[in-house]
Design a protein around this motif. Structure first.
Motif, PDB file in Angstrom:
ATOM      1  N   THR A 230       7.236   9.006  -5.225  1.00  0.00           N
ATOM      2  CA  THR A 230       6.758   7.785  -4.577  1.00  0.00           C
ATOM      3  C   THR A 230       7.180   7.790  -3.119  1.00  0.00           C
ATOM      4  O   THR A 230       8.367   7.874  -2.802  1.00  0.00           O
ATOM      5  N   ASN A 233       6.486   5.431   2.622  1.00  0.00           N
ATOM      6  CA  ASN A 233       5.653   5.312   3.828  1.00  0.00           C
ATOM      7  C   ASN A 233       6.405   4.672   4.982  1.00  0.00           C
ATOM      8  O   ASN A 233       5.816   3.982   5.816  1.00  0.00           O
ATOM      9  N   GLU A 379       4.666   0.165  -7.529  1.00  0.00           N
ATOM     10  CA  GLU A 379       3.884  -0.013  -6.304  1.00  0.00           C
ATOM     11  C   GLU A 379       3.624  -1.491  -6.026  1.00  0.00           C
ATOM     12  O   GLU A 379       3.704  -1.939  -4.876  1.00  0.00           O
ATOM     13  N   GLU A 389       2.307  -0.509   1.776  1.00  0.00           N
ATOM     14  CA  GLU A 389       1.655   0.109   0.633  1.00  0.00           C
ATOM     15  C   GLU A 389       2.237   1.503   0.410  1.00  0.00           C
ATOM     16  O   GLU A 389       2.132   2.363   1.281  1.00  0.00           O
ATOM     17  N   HIS A 391       2.685   5.253  -1.692  1.00  0.00           N
ATOM     18  CA  HIS A 391       1.758   6.234  -2.261  1.00  0.00           C
ATOM     19  C   HIS A 391       2.519   7.031  -3.311  1.00  0.00           C
ATOM     20  O   HIS A 391       3.616   7.531  -3.041  1.00  0.00           O
TER      21      HIS A 391
END
Length: 405
Positions: A230, A233, A379, A389, A391
């Motif tokens: 995961t 970001n 998420e 968000e 990814h």
């Protein structure tokens, strides 16, 4: 590649290979003569101890950099490079060995590998390396600590082997790529990233002894367990040279302990020298010694299928990186907390940050049947709490660098 050749290729790389081959044909009016691939990696456990004589336990992931190439019609001894992801071009002069330039650019990694390879083959370099067009594309997430740079280096070296017919030993190839990153990108990385991309095997982790460079494949045959990666970001920009700072703190602590390697240091010795080390160096030393022990034990847990035990070691590793080594961040901590809150009843065995820290990815051990459910929950909560968000993707241990065509 012909349509028949493209359609006959299967596996995780199929879409990427087909797309890149078709793009190459569209741009060059002819198919590539060579196609090679090299994977990124994720480290299950063993963080910030590769440069401290420790063990690491990475696996190659099912995310690759692929390079397609063919000889060009140019009368000039040049290699034309284009990155699909970055939509940028560069040119490499084959009449001379490339030299490092600052600041590093996206193609510096490629130049570094060319430089090492040209020095290896010596006077024959210009005759063995034809003018070429190179096109590359990647599905390794950039900036997430999954070693996209090592994948690019190893893919380049694999291409040069294919073009020239000069094969390198696997160790030699990995070390040539590591030197390219040192010299051309200015990153004093350990050996884990390049070794992972070169030596990756399907359904096996790699227990790498960073002192002896001895590598042992650890079978991971259970289809019931998946590795969930995961990406937060986020990547926090730090101004204090934290990486170099941690290395110097470890070196100073080791000297005070009177040892020549962290492999010869016990926690009893670290505890006895607490006052001499001071708070910061004591905590750095505690991380190194305990993480070396955890990584060795983690390999044993995988071999015996002790997933609960492995998960506890992953949580302990994260706590050590957060509190003793101080390389985590709020976003990484949040993802690990979310995984822990789902817990074994929800299919999660363990989770931790992976990579250099201060952002990037977590790695989570999950029951295969619960991956979609765990991913959605993590998420959702992460985005609600951070506004970012993430990814995620699950991967099995993947095959290392190889020639496709």
């Amino acid at each position: 590649m012909t349509s028949q050749e493209i359609n006959s290729y299967t596996g995780p790389l199929a879409d990427l290979v087909q797309r890149l081959a078709e793009t190459f044909i569209a741009e060059n009016s002819s198919p590539p003569e060579w196609i090679v691939a090299a994977p990124g990696r994720v480290n299950l456990i063993g963080e910030h101890i590769d440069y401290n004589d420790g063990f690491v336990l990475p696996m190659a992931i099912e995310r690759y950099i692929v390079i397609a190439a063919a000889k060009s019609d140019s009368d000039e001894a040049v290699v034309n490079l284009r990155s699909v992801n970055m939509d940028q071009v560069a040119q490499l002069d084959l009449t001379k060995v490339p030299e490092p330039s600052l600041p590093p650019k996206w193609h510096s990694y490629i130049e570094g590998v060319f430089a090492g390879f040209m020095k290896k083959i010596g006077a024959d370099a210009s005759s063995k390396l034809p003018a070429m067009n190179l096109l590359l594309e990647s599905n390794v997430p950039l900036g997430g600590g999954l070693s996209s740079s090592a994948a690019l280096e190893v893919a380049t070296a694999t291409l040069l082997e294919a073009v020239t017919g000069v094969a390198m030993g696997l160790d030699e190839k990995a070390l040539l790529c590591q030197k390219a990153e040192h010299d051309f990108a200015g990153v004093p990385c350990g050996i884990m990233d390049q070794f992972s991309s070169v030596f990756g095997q399907e359904n096996a982790f790699m227990l790498l002894d960073c002192r002896s460079q001895e590598l042992k494949h650890v079978p991971f045959s259970s289809d019931n367990i998946s590795v969930l990666i995961t990406n937060t970001n986020v990547k926090h920009e730090l101004s204090g040279g934290e990486y170099g700072q941690r290395r110097s703190q470890c070196d100073s602590a080791l000297k005070k302990l009177g040892a020549d390697s962290w492999r010869n240091v016990t926690m009893a010795q670290v505890e006895a020298a607490k006052d001499q080390l001071g708070d910061v160096e004591f905590r750095r030393a505690r991380h190194v010694v305990t993480e070396i022990d955890r990584t060795w034990k983690a390999a044993k847990a995988i071999e015996s299928g002790q997933w609960d035990e492995l998960g506890e070691m992953m949580y302990a590793s994260h706590a050590s990186l957060k509190d003793d080594y101080e390389v985590s961040c709020e976003e990484l901590d949040l993802l690990v907390e979310l995984a822990n809150s789902i817990g074994s009843q929800g299919g999660v065995y363990g989770s931790r940050m992976t990579g250099g820290g201060f952002g990037g990815c977590t790695v989570t051990l999950v029951e295969s049947t619960k991956v979609a459910e765990v991913t959605a929950e993590m998420e959702k909560q992460y985005q609600e709490k951070t506004g970012i968000e993430p990814h995620s993707f699950a991967s099995r241990p993947a095959i290392g660098a190889h020639r496709i065509k």
